[in-house]
Design a protein around this motif. Sequence first.
Motif, short mmCIF file in Angstrom:
data_model
loop_
_atom_site.label_atom_id
_atom_site.label_comp_id
_atom_site.label_asym_id
_atom_site.label_seq_id
_atom_site.Cartn_x
_atom_site.Cartn_y
_atom_site.Cartn_z
N ASN A 1 0.57 5.72 -0.07
CA ASN A 1 -0.27 6.95 -0.16
C ASN A 1 0.39 8.05 0.35
N GLY B 1 -4.55 -1.07 2.72
CA GLY B 1 -5.06 0.24 2.38
C GLY B 1 -4.80 1.66 3.22
N ILE B 2 -4.07 2.76 2.85
CA ILE B 2 -3.80 3.74 3.52
C ILE B 2 -4.39 5.05 3.36
N GLY B 3 -4.79 5.68 4.14
CA GLY B 3 -5.58 6.93 3.93
C GLY B 3 -5.14 8.18 4.73
N ILE C 1 -4.65 3.01 8.56
CA ILE C 1 -4.06 1.96 7.96
C ILE C 1 -4.87 0.53 8.21
N THR C 2 -5.29 -0.01 7.13
CA THR C 2 -5.59 -1.60 7.21
C THR C 2 -4.57 -2.35 7.48
N GLY D 1 0.88 -1.05 0.04
CA GLY D 1 0.02 -0.05 0.22
C GLY D 1 0.81 1.29 -0.11
N GLY E 1 -5.92 2.33 -0.84
CA GLY E 1 -6.37 3.29 0.26
C GLY E 1 -6.88 4.43 -0.63
N SER E 2 -7.59 5.50 0.25
CA SER E 2 -8.11 6.71 -0.38
C SER E 2 -7.80 7.63 0.66
N ASN E 3 -7.52 9.09 0.45
CA ASN E 3 -7.39 10.10 1.13
C ASN E 3 -8.56 10.81 1.20
N ASN F 1 -6.13 -2.69 12.51
CA ASN F 1 -6.01 -1.77 11.95
C ASN F 1 -5.43 -0.62 12.92
#
Length: 413
Positions: free
Chosen positions: A204, A259-261, A275-276, A202, A343-345, A288
């Motif tokens: 981001n 996934g990182i946001g 973060i997942t 991941g 992931g999504s910001n 998480n």
Amino acid sequence: MTFDAGMAHSFYPTETATWADVNNDGWVDVFIANENNPNNDHPCELFINNGDGTFTDKAKEWHMDGNFGYAKAANFADFNNDGWMDLFLGCLGQPNYLFMNRGKQQNGAIRFENIAEKAGVTQPIMSFPAIVVDFNHDGYPDILSTSFPLDRLDYVAQDVGEELLGISNKLEKTKLFLNQGNETFRDVSKTWGIDKMIFAMGLNAGDLNNDGWIDFYAGTGAFAFTTLVPNRIFINNQGKGFYEVTTSSGMGHLQKGHGIGFGDIDNDGDQDVYITMGGAVEGDDAHNCLFVNPNSNNNWIRIKLSGKENLNAIGARVRVSGFNSLGEVQTFYHTVGDGGTFGSNSLEIEMGLGTLDQIDELRVDWPGRGSQIFKSVKINSAYECREGLSELQKLKLKRNPLKIAEGEAACCE
């Protein structure tokens, strides 16, 4: 509403997609990068928004349905600032693609041209996640892509350990390409100190210390437990390079990060990181993580953009310029989007300003819809910017202080 929207006609394997207004009609579209191998042909999809809650796949008609290999990263950006959204496609096991959007043709189709080789962005060959962001604030988005050598999964811990000890090897490493503004890029991986084996799953980006320069967080790992190495964090040294704060930040979690946001979850003016964690096989479990940012020294501004059709203003670019504490002019560029890969910001602009204590001008470039310029914008404030309105609307942030146990707070000074 997947079926009603017309987006359920295929069942292809994919791990990444990206949104943008591809044809500049005001409605946001989506590209889905499907995974292919020599035994399977799963064409990519480009769903164009019809403006009525339905989408039409134009990939074949617009020659974007090819077998682009084991696609892992898909990032829209306007790489040449011509007002049309282009596409970077990172592939695992073959050269990457850079599709330049050449605009609408006489038949109404959008023409894309792959210039990856000429632009110099075909590497790394074993690409996995990628980030497209303006790391040096020159007004042109850059490309950061990590390498994930599948044939070294049993040796990841050894490889990372050797790197940290300064033992050299010939493994493919992370690539950072700075945009030259003429549809070519310059490889600055070594001079920026990012020529490293990150093995990211991941990836981001965000501003961890609110100095105005974009940092990034890499979540590492794969199926095998031999890939269990710390997630890694890098701080942008004012557009001159990166330095690693994996250990000192307290954020180098020893578990697989996916996934990182980035987003200001407690409304205090700086970005936090969620973060997942954990793998994709039975027994590979992990809680998480939510890293709450304690920074409070640097200035900031937060802007919620609201478009007319493109409600979240995806692809809109914000430019803030003003004077810092030394009286120097500084300019920061940020684009509304989901960030990196996996992931999504936050879709709000959450911009650190460093020591910028006076904003001279705030400019918003709406995708395909022209620009708006605002004056008298205060620092350390939140605004809503609505397309077509001449004034910014001041927002009052409701602080959401999160109780942090002693020893849990992360610091990225």
